[in-house]
Design a protein around this motif. Sequence first.
Motif, PDB file in Angstrom:
ATOM      1  N   UNK B  80       0.841  -1.198   0.000  1.00 11.50           N
ATOM      2  CA  UNK B  80       0.000   0.000   0.000  1.00 11.50           C
ATOM      3  C   UNK B  80       0.875   1.246   0.000  1.00 11.50           C
ATOM      4  N   UNK B  81       0.332   2.333  -0.548  1.00 12.54           N
ATOM      5  CA  UNK B  81       1.059   3.604  -0.545  1.00 12.54           C
ATOM      6  C   UNK B  81       2.492   3.392  -1.061  1.00 12.54           C
ATOM      7  N   UNK B  82       2.598   2.842  -2.248  1.00 11.93           N
ATOM      8  CA  UNK B  82       3.908   2.478  -2.802  1.00 11.93           C
ATOM      9  C   UNK B  82       4.874   3.664  -2.801  1.00 11.93           C
ATOM     10  N   UNK B  83       6.120   3.352  -2.478  1.00 11.58           N
ATOM     11  CA  UNK B  83       7.173   4.374  -2.444  1.00 11.58           C
ATOM     12  C   UNK B  83       8.275   4.003  -3.431  1.00 11.58           C
ATOM     13  N   UNK B  84       9.022   5.002  -3.846  1.00  7.99           N
ATOM     14  CA  UNK B  84      10.088   4.764  -4.823  1.00  7.99           C
ATOM     15  C   UNK B  84      11.068   3.713  -4.306  1.00  7.99           C
ATOM     16  N   UNK B  85      11.271   3.695  -3.009  1.00  2.90           N
ATOM     17  CA  UNK B  85      12.188   2.723  -2.411  1.00  2.90           C
ATOM     18  C   UNK B  85      11.680   1.297  -2.449  1.00  2.90           C
ATOM     19  N   UNK B  86      10.435   1.122  -2.849  1.00  2.00           N
ATOM     20  CA  UNK B  86       9.897  -0.235  -2.978  1.00  2.00           C
ATOM     21  C   UNK B  86      10.326  -0.886  -4.289  1.00  2.00           C
ATOM     22  N   UNK B  87      10.923  -0.119  -5.163  1.00  2.00           N
ATOM     23  CA  UNK B  87      11.416  -0.677  -6.426  1.00  2.00           C
ATOM     24  C   UNK B  87      12.451  -1.747  -6.135  1.00  2.00           C
ATOM     25  N   UNK B  88      12.189  -2.959  -6.595  1.00  2.00           N
ATOM     26  CA  UNK B  88      13.045  -4.105  -6.272  1.00  2.00           C
ATOM     27  C   UNK B  88      12.504  -5.351  -6.938  1.00  2.00           C
ATOM     28  N   UNK B 104      14.131 -24.671   1.652  1.00  2.00           N
ATOM     29  CA  UNK B 104      13.552 -23.439   1.145  1.00  2.00           C
ATOM     30  C   UNK B 104      13.402 -23.543  -0.371  1.00  2.00           C
ATOM     31  N   UNK B 105      12.252 -23.117  -0.843  1.00  2.00           N
ATOM     32  CA  UNK B 105      11.991 -23.047  -2.282  1.00  2.00           C
ATOM     33  C   UNK B 105      11.594 -21.608  -2.599  1.00  2.00           C
ATOM     34  N   UNK B 106      12.275 -21.028  -3.557  1.00  2.00           N
ATOM     35  CA  UNK B 106      11.972 -19.651  -3.954  1.00  2.00           C
ATOM     36  C   UNK B 106      11.323 -19.620  -5.328  1.00  2.00           C
ATOM     37  N   UNK B 107      10.466 -18.641  -5.521  1.00  2.00           N
ATOM     38  CA  UNK B 107       9.933 -18.375  -6.850  1.00  2.00           C
ATOM     39  C   UNK B 107      10.952 -17.632  -7.696  1.00  2.00           C
ATOM     40  N   UNK B 108      10.600 -17.386  -8.939  1.00  2.00           N
ATOM     41  CA  UNK B 108      11.523 -16.739  -9.871  1.00  2.00           C
ATOM     42  C   UNK B 108      11.512 -15.221  -9.756  1.00  2.00           C
ATOM     43  N   UNK B 109      10.621 -14.697  -8.958  1.00  2.00           N
ATOM     44  CA  UNK B 109      10.658 -13.268  -8.667  1.00  2.00           C
ATOM     45  C   UNK B 109       9.742 -12.432  -9.540  1.00  2.00           C
ATOM     46  N   UNK B 110       9.363 -11.285  -8.999  1.00  2.00           N
ATOM     47  CA  UNK B 110       8.615 -10.254  -9.733  1.00  2.00           C
ATOM     48  C   UNK B 110       9.382  -8.959  -9.602  1.00  2.00           C
ATOM     49  N   UNK B 111       9.709  -8.377 -10.747  1.00  2.00           N
ATOM     50  CA  UNK B 111      10.419  -7.089 -10.726  1.00  2.00           C
ATOM     51  C   UNK B 111       9.387  -5.978 -10.634  1.00  2.00           C
ATOM     52  N   UNK B 112       9.406  -5.254  -9.542  1.00  2.00           N
ATOM     53  CA  UNK B 112       8.458  -4.160  -9.331  1.00  2.00           C
ATOM     54  C   UNK B 112       9.148  -2.826  -9.509  1.00  2.00           C
ATOM     55  N   UNK B 113       8.531  -1.992 -10.290  1.00  2.00           N
ATOM     56  CA  UNK B 113       9.044  -0.640 -10.482  1.00  2.00           C
ATOM     57  C   UNK B 113       7.978   0.342 -10.025  1.00  2.00           C
ATOM     58  N   UNK B 114       8.371   1.212  -9.121  1.00  2.00           N
ATOM     59  CA  UNK B 114       7.461   2.255  -8.647  1.00  2.00           C
ATOM     60  C   UNK B 114       7.782   3.527  -9.412  1.00  2.00           C
ATOM     61  N   UNK B 115       6.772   4.063 -10.044  1.00  2.00           N
ATOM     62  CA  UNK B 115       6.938   5.220 -10.920  1.00  2.00           C
ATOM     63  C   UNK B 115       6.576   6.512 -10.202  1.00  2.00           C
ATOM     64  N   UNK B 116       7.409   7.516 -10.401  1.00  2.00           N
ATOM     65  CA  UNK B 116       7.158   8.819  -9.759  1.00  2.00           C
ATOM     66  C   UNK B 116       6.038   9.579 -10.443  1.00  2.00           C
TER      67      UNK B 116
END
Lengths: 115, 116
Positions: B80-88, B104-116
């Motif tokens: 919620x209330x996404x911030x630029x620092x959440x980009x990861x 431990x089993x990990x997924x392949x990941x989701x690249x999230x980009x928070x836009x200004x």
Amino acid sequence: GAGVSQSPSNKVTEKGKDVELRCDPISGHTALYWYRQRLGQGLEFLIYFQGNSAPDKSGLPSDRFSAERTGESVSTLTIQRTQQEDSAVYLCASSLDAGALRTQYFGPGTRLTVL
Amino acid sequence: AQTVTQSQPEMSVQEAETVTLSCTYDTSENNYYLFWYKQPPSRQMILVIRQEAYKQQNATENRFSVNFQKAAKSFSLKISDSQLGDTAMYFCAFMSATSGTYKYIFGTGTRLKVLA
């Protein structure tokens, strides 16, 4: 130390050579974990230590991989006769103990490139 | 064998908006733990939130919350209330504890980009 440290940060080696990757956990952390992260992929869990013992080594990709830990501190991951498919970032993490709810603190990783 | 699937390789969200990252898993075990990790561009992985499978209540950590649907084997992360620092990169992870050992089993990941 302040956090988990790994050395070297980058390692380039030739196919067939042996490499040693080092992990220094947070002081007092009895559990230590090794992961492999290939480019564009998720983390692959390799092995963990509780103290100096590794309860399960089945996550190691092949018998060319081995890991040890001494003094409930530093750990080394050794890859013998490296292959190009070993190229990846190797991440180490530590936690207070191996309990399921313990937070793992990750190091910056070692980027291994096998030419 | 356990598997973890993250079906969204990339996502973007406007700053201050809400975004949900999906994760599904497969297991025959009843006692396990689920995690969301964040890996910023600097590469150091950080735990975001965790959920014990035996707890029905969804975990919450400040702006981060999960929607844990055990029957559906779904574990989504809401920011919620996404911030630029959440980009990861965000990784979903499954942990089982069987016979006193952990995997431990990990997924392949989701690249999230928070836009200004």
